[in-house]
Design a protein around this motif. Structure first.
Motif, PDB file in Angstrom:
ATOM      1  N   HIS A 252       0.846  -1.205   0.000  1.00 57.87           N
ATOM      2  CA  HIS A 252       0.000   0.000   0.000  1.00 57.87           C
ATOM      3  C   HIS A 252       0.881   1.256   0.000  1.00 57.87           C
ATOM      4  O   HIS A 252       0.598   2.222  -0.715  1.00 57.87           O
ATOM      5  CB  HIS A 252      -0.922   0.043   1.231  1.00 57.87           C
ATOM      6  CG  HIS A 252      -1.737  -1.210   1.430  1.00 57.87           C
ATOM      7  ND1 HIS A 252      -2.214  -1.603   2.671  1.00 57.87           N
ATOM      8  CD2 HIS A 252      -2.133  -2.172   0.558  1.00 57.87           C
ATOM      9  CE1 HIS A 252      -2.869  -2.749   2.535  1.00 57.87           C
ATOM     10  NE2 HIS A 252      -2.842  -3.113   1.271  1.00 57.87           N
ATOM     11  N   ASP A 253       1.948   1.223   0.808  1.00 62.15           N
ATOM     12  CA  ASP A 253       2.868   2.372   0.838  1.00 62.15           C
ATOM     13  C   ASP A 253       3.535   2.581  -0.518  1.00 62.15           C
ATOM     14  O   ASP A 253       3.702   3.715  -0.976  1.00 62.15           O
ATOM     15  CB  ASP A 253       3.968   2.159   1.901  1.00 62.15           C
ATOM     16  CG  ASP A 253       3.394   2.211   3.319  1.00 62.15           C
ATOM     17  OD1 ASP A 253       2.289   2.777   3.490  1.00 62.15           O
ATOM     18  OD2 ASP A 253       4.048   1.664   4.233  1.00 62.15           O
ATOM     19  N   VAL A 437      -6.045   1.722 -11.240  1.00 64.58           N
ATOM     20  CA  VAL A 437      -6.597   0.640 -10.417  1.00 64.58           C
ATOM     21  C   VAL A 437      -5.693   0.300  -9.223  1.00 64.58           C
ATOM     22  O   VAL A 437      -6.188  -0.143  -8.193  1.00 64.58           O
ATOM     23  CB  VAL A 437      -6.918  -0.607 -11.265  1.00 64.58           C
ATOM     24  CG1 VAL A 437      -5.705  -1.498 -11.471  1.00 64.58           C
ATOM     25  CG2 VAL A 437      -8.049  -1.415 -10.621  1.00 64.58           C
ATOM     26  N   PHE A 438      -4.388   0.546  -9.336  1.00 63.65           N
ATOM     27  CA  PHE A 438      -3.528   0.240  -8.181  1.00 63.65           C
ATOM     28  C   PHE A 438      -3.986   0.968  -6.907  1.00 63.65           C
ATOM     29  O   PHE A 438      -4.087   0.342  -5.854  1.00 63.65           O
ATOM     30  CB  PHE A 438      -2.063   0.564  -8.488  1.00 63.65           C
ATOM     31  CG  PHE A 438      -1.332  -0.528  -9.234  1.00 63.65           C
ATOM     32  CD1 PHE A 438      -1.027  -1.728  -8.600  1.00 63.65           C
ATOM     33  CD2 PHE A 438      -0.948  -0.354 -10.552  1.00 63.65           C
ATOM     34  CE1 PHE A 438      -0.347  -2.741  -9.272  1.00 63.65           C
ATOM     35  CE2 PHE A 438      -0.268  -1.359 -11.233  1.00 63.65           C
ATOM     36  CZ  PHE A 438       0.030  -2.552 -10.595  1.00 63.65           C
ATOM     37  N   PRO A 439      -4.271   2.274  -6.984  1.00 63.65           N
ATOM     38  CA  PRO A 439      -4.744   2.936  -5.759  1.00 63.65           C
ATOM     39  C   PRO A 439      -6.080   2.356  -5.252  1.00 63.65           C
ATOM     40  O   PRO A 439      -6.307   2.281  -4.049  1.00 63.65           O
ATOM     41  CB  PRO A 439      -4.905   4.404  -6.186  1.00 63.65           C
ATOM     42  CG  PRO A 439      -3.974   4.566  -7.343  1.00 63.65           C
ATOM     43  CD  PRO A 439      -4.003   3.253  -8.056  1.00 63.65           C
ATOM     44  N   TRP A 440      -6.923   1.931  -6.181  1.00 62.19           N
ATOM     45  CA  TRP A 440      -8.195   1.324  -5.747  1.00 62.19           C
ATOM     46  C   TRP A 440      -7.941  -0.030  -5.069  1.00 62.19           C
ATOM     47  O   TRP A 440      -8.539  -0.357  -4.046  1.00 62.19           O
ATOM     48  CB  TRP A 440      -9.146   1.176  -6.949  1.00 62.19           C
ATOM     49  CG  TRP A 440     -10.457   0.538  -6.595  1.00 62.19           C
ATOM     50  CD1 TRP A 440     -10.877  -0.705  -6.942  1.00 62.19           C
ATOM     51  CD2 TRP A 440     -11.521   1.110  -5.809  1.00 62.19           C
ATOM     52  NE1 TRP A 440     -12.138  -0.955  -6.422  1.00 62.19           N
ATOM     53  CE2 TRP A 440     -12.551   0.136  -5.723  1.00 62.19           C
ATOM     54  CE3 TRP A 440     -11.698   2.329  -5.150  1.00 62.19           C
ATOM     55  CZ2 TRP A 440     -13.748   0.357  -5.019  1.00 62.19           C
ATOM     56  CZ3 TRP A 440     -12.889   2.544  -4.449  1.00 62.19           C
ATOM     57  CH2 TRP A 440     -13.896   1.584  -4.390  1.00 62.19           C
ATOM     58  N   GLN A 510      -0.992  -7.999 -11.417  1.00 57.98           N
ATOM     59  CA  GLN A 510      -0.796  -6.968 -12.443  1.00 57.98           C
ATOM     60  C   GLN A 510       0.695  -6.708 -12.639  1.00 57.98           C
ATOM     61  O   GLN A 510       1.161  -6.490 -13.759  1.00 57.98           O
ATOM     62  CB  GLN A 510      -1.522  -5.674 -12.025  1.00 57.98           C
ATOM     63  CG  GLN A 510      -1.537  -4.593 -13.079  1.00 57.98           C
ATOM     64  CD  GLN A 510      -2.316  -4.994 -14.332  1.00 57.98           C
ATOM     65  OE1 GLN A 510      -1.740  -5.455 -15.319  1.00 57.98           O
ATOM     66  NE2 GLN A 510      -3.622  -4.851 -14.296  1.00 57.98           N
ATOM     67  N   LEU A 511       1.435  -6.763 -11.535  1.00 60.69           N
ATOM     68  CA  LEU A 511       2.881  -6.562 -11.643  1.00 60.69           C
ATOM     69  C   LEU A 511       3.527  -7.702 -12.435  1.00 60.69           C
ATOM     70  O   LEU A 511       4.452  -7.480 -13.212  1.00 60.69           O
ATOM     71  CB  LEU A 511       3.500  -6.438 -10.243  1.00 60.69           C
ATOM     72  CG  LEU A 511       3.032  -5.197  -9.458  1.00 60.69           C
ATOM     73  CD1 LEU A 511       3.500  -5.285  -8.013  1.00 60.69           C
ATOM     74  CD2 LEU A 511       3.536  -3.907 -10.099  1.00 60.69           C
ATOM     75  N   GLY A 512       3.022  -8.922 -12.231  1.00 59.16           N
ATOM     76  CA  GLY A 512       3.514 -10.057 -13.023  1.00 59.16           C
ATOM     77  C   GLY A 512       3.175  -9.869 -14.495  1.00 59.16           C
ATOM     78  O   GLY A 512       4.019 -10.061 -15.376  1.00 59.16           O
TER      79      GLY A 512
END
Ligand code: ZN
Length: 576
Positions: A252-253, A437-440, A510-512
């Motif tokens: 999250h950070d 979408v990452f922040p969500w 998503q990172l993968g």
């Protein structure tokens, strides 16, 4: 009456252990199969017989799994059909509570079996590790609580699926209203957004009540299993061997530090282009150049045929798989009233065939969804030759790599739907969507960490925690006058109700997927081959190995996040 979109499916292989005509709604016909397996385990005289026993157990599990999927599919295709609902509920309430203790006994028998040590560790290591977790966590007292949890989940589904509004003289589902958020006419967007938001708010009390009941159940479940809180229980139950709650908090950070600046830039650019003083909640989906929304198709038939052409361009084997799904009518894609919201891929475990469900209404989002769900379907098809049922599905963190990679790779060929400029526009929208979408994901995941580590919280405490996260991750959107909708925005997020803690997986995956996409830019054939090789492993290997086979690292620290976000921003910075 057949409530399924498909008819009889070809059997993957003839059954060897399970009789042909079992009535799966009748426990008295199922119990003897468990009796036979229990009795036979003791008679296994060598490793080969124990393996045969595992496969017979597997065959029974797959048949039961498929029956459960069929009832679920029928229900989600017809949320307004009482028979479908009843059939699903019957299985959940009358069959599953009997199954769980019997599966537990077989797991115990397997773990204690004297011949188990003679089985290959390479082959059965992951299976044994997961089985140990089930055994450690299993409590008879939790069975009725899980049944109640499933019943409440169904209530949530039914409630969200039933919501409609009157718009321009027609009754519309809330899913159908989504497309109006892409309309250039701002007043129209606002009207559509407010209608849907207010309709949901009318049910806010019910959503809160359903959640409060789920929360109490989950706390009790974790307590019964000897855990201090449901978060720690869920991490174990989800077999998260390779990361901890603290890793998620660090993620999250990392999102706050590395992704949020990108989100703020996107929002600022959007505001400038739309020549608005402030972005309102209904300004987030419209094209910033005020072009009319992309309309990739009118009829689902062309959604199917154009998607098929994308796979033709990408890989012959994948294209063949997708065509099989279409031919067997394993695609139910069009939105209609009475269908549960959202999209999913479900596997018919015995036929070893995937089914795709979605609510297509003719927007670019539908193209993303079908590519996504097709990725899951390819995963299921890739493991068809695996005879151990438990290995035919991978951990969720990797399942979503299969699907999200297919979005990124499939998007290379969006010209099958669009003119070249529109295809580029759709690709940009997709990449911006990834940044957004990452922040969500961080919001939803952090919220769940808060929910389950603050026992005894009240709905107002919960709202305050949610709003704190909206402030932290929501960027610069003016919600004035819509404060209640903002405070209850999480009611829309089905995972919070149905699949607790199943959300950070999307971030990890998503990172993968972004790593595989980056690989494909350098060497497309190799990236695709690695991807397919990793899919074929199913759930037979630990998570880090699935990732490395696919050509990416299993890591979601800032170190991995930062360069991938930079890559996306670079791509977005290129001229159209
Ligand atoms: Zn998915």
């Amino acid at each position: 009456m057949n409530l399924l979109p498909f008819d009889r499916l070809p059997a993957h292989a003839p059954r060897r252990f399970v009789p042909e005509n079992v009535a799966w709604g009748d426990w008295s016909q199922i119990a003897p199969l468990f009796d036979r397996l229990e009795a036979r385990a003791a008679r296994c005289a060598n490793a080969g017989e124990l393996e045969r026993w595992l496969l017979d157990w597997s065959e029974l599990s797959a048949a039961l799994d498929e029956e459960s999927s069929r009832r679920y599919i029928a229900m989600t295709c017809h949320t307004d059909n009482a028979d479908a609902e009843q059939a699903h509920l019957h299985f959940v309430e009358k069959i599953e509570p009997h199954l769980k203790p019997r599966q537990f006994r077989l797991e115990l028998i397997y773990l204690a079996h004297p011949l188990r040590v003679s089985l290959s560790e390479e082959r059965y290591g992951v299976f044994a590790r997961n089985t140990k977790v089930h055994v450690q966590l299993y409590r008879d007292a939790n069975v009725p609580l899980e049944t109640e949890e499933a019943r409440l989940s169904q209530q949530y589904q039914k409630l969200t699926g039933s919501l409609t509004v009157q718009f321009r003289g027609e009754e519309k589902t809330l899913t159908q209203m989504v497309r109006y958020l892409e309309e250039p006419d701002r007043a129209l967007r606002q009207q559509a957004w407010e209608l849907a938001a207010n309709r949901r708010l009318q049910e806010a009390g019910k959503f809160e009540q359903i959640f409060d009941q789920l929360l109490a159940l989950r706390q009790q479940i974790s307590k019964n299993a000897g855990f201090a809180n449901y978060r720690d229980y869920a991490f174990r139950a989800r077999c998260r061997f390779d990361y901890t709650p603290e890793d998620c908090l660090k993620f999250h950070d990392a999102v706050e530090r590395e992704v949020l600046p990108a989100l703020l830039d996107l929002q600022a650019e959007r505001r400038r282009r739309l020549t608005l003083a402030r972005l309102r909640p209904w300004d987030l989906a419209v094209d910033p150049l005020n072009r009319p929304p992309l309309r990739p198709f009118e009829q689902v038939e062309s959604l199917v045929s154009n998607t098929n052409r994308i796979f033709d361009r990408l890989d012959g084997e994948l294209a063949g798989g997708f065509k099989t799904l279409h031919d067997l009518r394993l695609l139910d894609l069009a939105n209609r009233k009475g269908k549960a919201p959202g999209g999913y891929q479900s596997t018919l475990a015995e036929a070893r065939l995937p089914f795709i469900f979605m609510n297509a209404v003719g927007v670019q989002r539908d193209v993303e969804t079908i590519l996504h769900e097709a990725g899951h379907a390819f995963h299921a098809l890739a493991t068809r030759d695996e005879d151990l049922h438990a290995y035919r599905h991978a951990p969720f963190e990797f399942c979503e790599v299969a699907s999200m990679t297919m979005e990124l790779l499939g998007n290379q060929f969006l010209e099958t739907f669009y003119s070249p400029p529109d295809a580029r526009r759709a690709r940009r929208d997709h990449l911006e969507g990834i940044l957004e979408v990452f922040p969500w994901i961080a919001t939803v995941d952090a919220f769940q960490h808060w929910l389950y580590t603050h026992p005894g919280h009240s709905p107002p405490d919960r709202t305050a925690a949610w709003l704190g996260l909206m402030n932290r991750f929501g960027g610069e959107v003016d919600w004035s006058g819509c404060e209640r909708a903002r405070a209850h925005l999480w009611h829309r997020q089905l995972h919070i109700f149905l699949h607790p803690f199943y959300y950070v997986e999307y971030g990890i995956a998503q990172l993968g997927a972004l790593q595989i996409w980056a690989n494909a830019k350098r060497d497309p054939a190799r990236a695709l081959a690695d991807y397919k090789r990793a899919l074929a492993l199913g759930g037979s290997r630990p998570l880090p190995e699935l990732f490395s086979t696919a050509g990416c690292r299993f890591d979601f620290s800032a170190e991995t996040v930062k360069p991938l976000i930079e890559l996306v921003r670079q791509e977005l910075a290129e001229p159209n």
